[in-house]
Motif scaffolding. Structure first.
Motif, PDB file in Angstrom:
ATOM      1  N   ILE A 293      47.522  38.300  33.618  1.00 36.10           N
ATOM      2  CA  ILE A 293      46.334  37.247  34.235  1.00 36.10           C
ATOM      3  C   ILE A 293      45.463  37.221  32.897  1.00 36.10           C
ATOM      4  CG2 ILE A 293      44.605  37.673  36.364  1.00 36.10           C
ATOM      5  CD1 ILE A 293      46.052  40.026  37.525  1.00 36.10           C
TER       6      ILE A 293
ATOM      7  N   VAL B 107      50.214  47.708  35.373  1.00 31.87           N
ATOM      8  CA  VAL B 107      49.348  48.019  36.508  1.00 31.87           C
ATOM      9  C   VAL B 107      50.687  49.857  37.370  1.00 31.87           C
ATOM     10  CG1 VAL B 107      48.689  46.081  37.400  1.00 31.87           C
ATOM     11  CG2 VAL B 107      50.615  46.684  37.995  1.00 31.87           C
TER      12      VAL B 107
ATOM     13  N   PHE C  43      48.559  51.470  38.875  1.00 24.86           N
ATOM     14  CA  PHE C  43      48.273  51.357  40.204  1.00 24.86           C
ATOM     15  C   PHE C  43      48.669  50.451  41.482  1.00 24.86           C
ATOM     16  CE2 PHE C  43      45.824  46.982  41.293  1.00 24.86           C
ATOM     17  CZ  PHE C  43      44.887  47.406  42.473  1.00 24.86           C
TER      18      PHE C  43
ATOM     19  N   HIS D 266      47.036  50.305  45.055  1.00 25.62           N
ATOM     20  CA  HIS D 266      47.276  48.954  45.130  1.00 25.62           C
ATOM     21  C   HIS D 266      46.843  47.863  46.717  1.00 25.62           C
ATOM     22  CE1 HIS D 266      47.582  44.151  44.974  1.00 25.62           C
ATOM     23  NE2 HIS D 266      46.672  43.943  45.031  1.00 25.62           N
ATOM     24  N   PRO D 267      45.475  47.604  47.409  1.00 24.73           N
ATOM     25  CA  PRO D 267      44.802  47.664  48.283  1.00 24.73           C
ATOM     26  C   PRO D 267      45.858  46.584  49.168  1.00 24.73           C
ATOM     27  CG  PRO D 267      43.273  47.365  47.685  1.00 24.73           C
ATOM     28  CD  PRO D 267      43.828  47.463  46.320  1.00 24.73           C
TER      29      PRO D 267
ATOM     30  N   LEU E   5      52.863  42.651  43.833  1.00 21.97           N
ATOM     31  CA  LEU E   5      52.565  43.109  42.229  1.00 21.97           C
ATOM     32  C   LEU E   5      54.123  43.735  41.554  1.00 21.97           C
ATOM     33  CD1 LEU E   5      49.777  45.965  41.964  1.00 21.97           C
ATOM     34  CD2 LEU E   5      49.900  43.063  41.383  1.00 21.97           C
TER      35      LEU E   5
ATOM     36  N   GLN F  36      55.531  40.374  40.852  1.00 27.24           N
ATOM     37  CA  GLN F  36      54.862  39.173  39.669  1.00 27.24           C
ATOM     38  C   GLN F  36      55.503  40.544  38.401  1.00 27.24           C
ATOM     39  OE1 GLN F  36      53.346  36.719  40.771  1.00 27.24           O
ATOM     40  NE2 GLN F  36      53.462  37.115  42.003  1.00 27.24           N
TER      41      GLN F  36
ATOM     42  N   GLY G 245      41.882  35.705  46.094  1.00 29.96           N
ATOM     43  CA  GLY G 245      39.948  35.641  46.098  1.00 29.96           C
ATOM     44  C   GLY G 245      40.003  36.629  45.934  1.00 29.96           C
TER      45      GLY G 245
ATOM     46  N   SER H 232      37.812  40.590  44.711  1.00 32.81           N
ATOM     47  CA  SER H 232      36.961  40.537  45.029  1.00 32.81           C
ATOM     48  C   SER H 232      36.056  40.779  43.270  1.00 32.81           C
ATOM     49  CB  SER H 232      36.365  41.353  45.926  1.00 32.81           C
ATOM     50  OG  SER H 232      36.968  42.617  45.362  1.00 32.81           O
TER      51      SER H 232
ATOM     52  N   MET I  38      38.070  46.416  38.277  1.00 33.08           N
ATOM     53  CA  MET I  38      39.436  47.309  38.578  1.00 33.08           C
ATOM     54  C   MET I  38      40.466  46.680  37.049  1.00 33.08           C
ATOM     55  SD  MET I  38      39.466  48.163  42.320  1.00 33.08           S
ATOM     56  CE  MET I  38      40.706  49.308  42.412  1.00 33.08           C
TER      57      MET I  38
ATOM     58  N   MET J  86      42.297  48.020  32.878  1.00 34.89           N
ATOM     59  CA  MET J  86      44.023  48.285  32.840  1.00 34.89           C
ATOM     60  C   MET J  86      44.517  47.154  32.046  1.00 34.89           C
ATOM     61  SD  MET J  86      45.300  48.117  37.027  1.00 34.89           S
ATOM     62  CE  MET J  86      44.042  48.153  38.104  1.00 34.89           C
TER      63      MET J  86
END
Ligand code: HEM
Length: 123
Positions: A30, A37, A40, A44-45, A51, A54, A67, A69, A75, A79
């Motif tokens: 990113i 990750v 994670f 992840h929500p 994930l 990607q 988008g 937060s 968070m 990582m």
């Protein structure tokens, strides 16, 4: 092998990141930073599936599209394991230059040419 820059940042090449697309480890990119990750995924929500999709590649657009937060960004910062190697960086930039500019210009040139041929033939 991963190299270190003078200021201690670990650089990974695109090929090294692509290899980390397994059930044992999942890395994503990113904004030219490399994120591990793996641990994670389950937390992840947005779900682990997105994930994994990607994994080993550039997730910048998907990450921004959602988008996320500022909490999510904090968070993510935990990582970070390194950055995309400058060589890979220029490669990925030139790839987007290639597809965003060169291909449309070529298509435009061919259409212009065909139009010219068509109009001169009918004179
Ligand atoms: C290190 C990377 C990431 C972290 C730390 C992260 C973290 C989070 C967090 C905390 C949320 C909850 C909402 C929020 O706070 O914004 C969330 C939601 C979400 N994430 Fe991520 N995310 C990461 C990468 C990604 C990527 C690469 C994708 C897409 C491929 C993605 C897709 C989503 C989606 C679709 C949601 C929305 C879930 C919903 O609203 O039901 N995330 N993420």
């Amino acid at each position: 092998m991963a190299e270190k820059s003078p200021d201690g940042v670990k650089y990974y090449r695109l090929s090294e990141i692509e290899e980390q697309n397994t059930f044992k480890s999942t890395w994503i990119i990113i904004h030219n930073k490399v994120y591990d990750v793996t641990k994670f995924l389950e937390e992840h929500p947005g779900g682990e599936e997105v994930l994994r999709e990607q994994a080993g590649g550039n997730a910048t657009e998907s990450f921004e599209d959602v988008g996320h937060s500022s909490d999510a960004r904090e968070m993510a910062a935990d990582m970070v394991i390194g950055e995309l190697h400058p060589v890979s960086l220029s490669l990925s930039l030139s790839c987007s230059w290639w597809s965003n500019w060169l291909i449309p210009s070529l298509v435009a040139a061919i259409i212009t040419l065909m139009y010219r041929i068509y109009t001169t033939e009918s004179e």
